[in-house]
Design an enzyme around this catalytic site. Structure first.
Site, PDB file in Angstrom:
ATOM      1  CE  LYS A 207       6.482  -8.566  -0.111  1.00 13.73           C
ATOM      2  NZ  LYS A 207       7.425  -9.670  -0.956  1.00 13.73           N
ATOM      3  N   GLY A 244       8.176 -14.320   0.441  1.00 18.43           N
ATOM      4  CA  GLY A 244       8.020 -13.238  -0.447  1.00 18.43           C
ATOM      5  C   GLY A 244       7.821 -13.876  -1.932  1.00 18.43           C
TER       6      GLY A 244
END
Ligand SMILES: Cc1ncc(COP(=O)(O)OP(=O)(O)O)c(N)n1
Ligand SMILES: Cc1ncsc1CCOP(=O)(O)O
Ligand SMILES: [Mg+2]
Length: 530
Positions: A207, A244
Site C-alpha cells: 500500500k 489499513g
C-alpha cells in the site's frame, strides 16, 4: 492456506466451494449460512482501528465477523497510551472456541503482539481448516506507536507469510519485512511486492498511501505473475485512522462472499476511498488523526443491497438502451417498454434520455427501477450521475466526454455499476484504472440513433475486446440481421450487445427482444462449440 484443508474438488472455484459448503451447513441446521470472517486482532478503545474496525467493516459489507482479541489497547485519536497483551493460552482458547464451533470462511489477522501469538494462530489454522488467510502485518499504529516489535519479523517472514493468501503491508511494514530496504517510488514498491511474494504468500498488496509526492493513492498488487497498479484518489482528510485494518478486513469479507482475489482487493480499495470521502469532515476526538465512518451506506441512502446480485459480465448479454422518442412514436410509456424488454429477455437496461426534463427523468428512473428490481435486472442511467444517485439506480453509463469513471466511482461508491464507452485500447485501459465494471464499444455499424459517432467496425471491436481487462458490450447499428455475426465471432471479453432501435423503434418490443435473445443464444453457443 490457499483455501487448504477443505476436502472439495480443486476444480471448483472459491465461490462454488462456498455454495457447496453452505448447502451442507444448511442441510445440517435447516437454515441459511452467512459468509464469515474471523478477525484475530487487537482492540482499539477509540474504535477506529483493530477489532472494532473489522467488525464495522464486515457489518457494512454484509458479512458475519467473529473475533479473537490478541491485545487490549488504551488508544484514542492522539495515540496509543497503553497496551495489554492477552496471554497466549487465552488467545488459543478464543481461537478454539470460535473455530471448533463455527464455519469460518476467512481468517484476517491484524495485531499479533508476540511470536507466541503468531505460533498459536498457526497451530489453530493447522487444526481447523479455513479457506483463506488475509495477513495485515500490523507493526506500527498510524500514530507511530509500536504494536509488534522487531523480534517478530523473522516469525512473520518465515512462518506467517508462507501461509497467507494475501499480505497487505504499507510501505513501512514492507520495508521492515524486507530488512529495512528503502521504498521511495512506485518502482520500489513493485520490487518489494516481488520480494515479499518470494517469501510465500500467494498475493501481495503493497500500500502506497504514505508514498511521498504522489497525487493518487497507488497500491501495487502482485499475484506472482502480474503486477497491477491500483490507483484511487487521495482524499484530503485527517480521518484516516484504521484504513489499513479496514482494507484488509474488507478484502477478507469480499473473499468470504466468494470474490476472486483481485476483485476483492479492488472492491476493498473502493470501499475505503468512499468511506474516507464520506467521512472527510466528521470530527471525533481532539487528536490529529480521527476515525472514519464505516457504515456510510446506512446514511448515504444507497440501498444497493436491494439488488439480488452483484454485477456479473453475463448481465451484458442483451443490453436494452431506451429512447423515449421511439417509444412515443409507437404510443407506449417508458415503463411499459422496459417491462416488455425485460419479459423478452433483456438482461440489463439503460435509460438514455437526452431531451427530458431532469424532474421527469428522475420519476421515470424510479418507476423503471421498480420494474427492473422486481425482475432482478440492473438499471443504469446514461450520463447523469445525479439521477442515478437520486433514484438509487444500479449504476451509470458514461462516455468519453461525460463524468470520468474515477469521479463517478467516488460519487457512487464501490457497489454501483459503471460502464464507459471506449473506442480504443487506451480508453479501455483508462476505464479499468478508473474503476469501471464494463466497457461499451462501438459504433460497430452505422446508426442514425447517435449522431457524429464514427464507427469502429468489427475489427475495431475485436481490438478493444482483446486488450480490455473489463467485459465488453458491443453497440451501434446492431439488430437481428447482424447480432449473430457479432456474438458469433467468439471474441474474448465480448459479453453481449447493446441495442436501441432494434428493440424500441419497433411496434412489438416483447417479440423483438425475444427474437434477438434467441439469436444471441444460438450465436454464442455455436461460437463456444468451435
Ligand atoms: C452500453 C453503451 N455503450 C456506449 C454508449 C454510448 O455512451 P456515450 O459515448 O456517452 O454516448 P451517449 O449514449 O451518451 O450519447 C451507451 N450509451 N451505452
Ligand atoms: C448510444 C450509442 N453509442 C454508440 S452507438 C449508439 C447508438 C446505438 O443505437 P442503435 O442500437 O439504434 O444503433
Ligand atoms: Mg454519454
Amino acid at each position: 492456506m490457499a483455501y487448504g484443508g477443505v476436502i472439495l474438488s480443486n476444480s471448483l472455484s472459491f465461490y462454488q466451494k462456498r455454495i457447496v459448503m453452505s448447502s451442507r451447513v444448511q442441510e445440517k441446521n435447516g437454515g441459511a449460512s452467512i459468509p464469515h470472517v474471523l478477525s484475530v486482532a487487537g482492540s482499539d478503545s477509540g474504535a477506529g482501528a483493530g477489532i472494532q474496525a473489522d467488525l464495522k467493516t464486515c457489518a457494512a459489507r454484509g458479512v458475519y465477523c467473529s473475533t479473537v482479541i490478541t491485545a487490549v489497547t488504551a488508544q484514542n485519536t492522539v495515540g496509543v497510551q497503553s497496551v495489554h497483551a492477552v496471554p497466549e493460552d487465552f488467545v488459543a482458547q478464543q481461537l478454539k472456541s470460535v473455530l471448533s464451533d463455527m464455519q469460518v470462511d476467512v481468517v484476517k489477522s491484524g495485531m499479533l503482539p508476540s511470536v507466541g501469538v503468531v505460533k498459536v494462530l498457526l497451530q489453530s489454522l493447522a487444526e481447523f481448516s479455513v479457506r483463506a488467510l488475509v495477513v495485515d502485518p500490523v507493526m506500527v499504529s498510524t500514530s507511530g506507536d509500536v504494536l509488534a516489535g522487531p523480534s517478530i519479523l523473522s516469525t512473520f517472514r518465515e512462518e506467517l507469510l508462507p501461509m497467507a493468501d494475501i499480505v497487505t503491508p504499507n510501505i513501512k511494514e514492507a520495508s521492515a519485512l524486507l530488512g529495512g530496504i528503502r521504498l521511495e517510488t512506485v518502482a520500489d514498491m513493485r520490487t518489494a511486492a516481488e520480494l515479499l511474494h518470494a517469501l510465500g504468500p500467494r498475493n501481495v498488496l503493497v500500500k502506497g498511501g504514505d508514498l511521498p509526492g504522489s497525487l493518487d493513492a497507488v497500491d501495487i498488487f502482485f499475484n506472482g505473475e502480474h503486477f497491477y497498479e491500483l490507483r484511487s484518489s487521495r482524499i484530503k482528510t485527517h480521518n484516516t485512522h484504521g484504513t489499513g485494518c479496514t482494507l484488509a478486513s474488507c478484502i477478507a469479507a469480499e473473499l468470504a462472499k466468494g470474490s476472486p482475489m483481485l476483485t476483492a482487493v479492488r472492491v476493498a480499495k473502493r470501499y475505503v476511498e468512499t468511506a474516507l470521502e464520506y467521512s472527510k469532515d466528521i470530527l471525533i476526538g481532539n487528536g490529529i488523526q480521527g476515525p472514519f465512518d464505516h457504515l456510510l451506506r446506512l446514511k448515504s441512502g444507497s440501498h444497493s443491497f436491494h439488488r439480488k446480485d452483484a454485477f456479473t459480465p453475463s448481465d451484458l448479454f442483451l443490453y436494452a438502451v431506451t429512447d423515449s422518442g421511439m417509444n412515443k412514436k409507437w404510443g407506449r410509456s417508458m415503463v411499459d417498454a422496459v417491462a416488455e424488454a425485460i419479459q423478452g429477455g433483456a438482461t440489463i437496461v439503460q435509460l438514455r434520455e437526452k431531451d427530458v426534463e431532469t424532474r421527469d427523468f428522475l420519476e421515470t428512473a424510479k418507476s423503471c427501477l421498480a420494474v427492473c428490481r422486481s425482475h432482478g435486472v440492473p438499471l443504469l442511467i446514461n450520463d447523469r450521475i445525479d439521477v442515478a444517485l437520486a433514484s438509487d439506480a444500479d449504476g451509470v453509463h458514461v462516455g468519453q466526454s461525460d463524468m470520468p469513471a474515477t469521479v463517478a466511482r467516488t460519487l457512487l461508491g464501490p457497489e454501483k455499476i459503471i460502464g464507459v464507452s471506449c473506442k480504443t485500447i487506451e480508453q479501455a485501459q483508462q476505464a479499468w484504472i478508473g474503476g469501471a465494471d464494463y466497457i461499451g464499444s462501438g459504433g460497430v455499424y452505422s446508426t442514425t440513433t447517435k449522431a457524429n459517432n464514427p464507427t469502429i467496425g468489427l475489427d475495431g471491436l475485436k481490438t478493444v475486446c482483446s486488450a480490455s481487462k473489463l467485459p465488453v458490450v458491443a453497440i451501434g447499428g446492431i439488430n437481428a440481421s447482424n447480432a449473430g455475426t457479432v456474438m458469433g465471432m467468439g471474441v474474448p471479453n465480448l459479453k453481449g450487445v447493446a441495442v436501441v432501435s432494434a428493440l424500441f423503434d419497433r411496434e412489438d418490443v416483447l417479440a423483438e427482444t425475444k427474437k434477438l435473445h434467441a439469436l444471441l443464444m444460438e450465436a454464442s453457443s455455436s461460437s463456444k462449440m468451435q
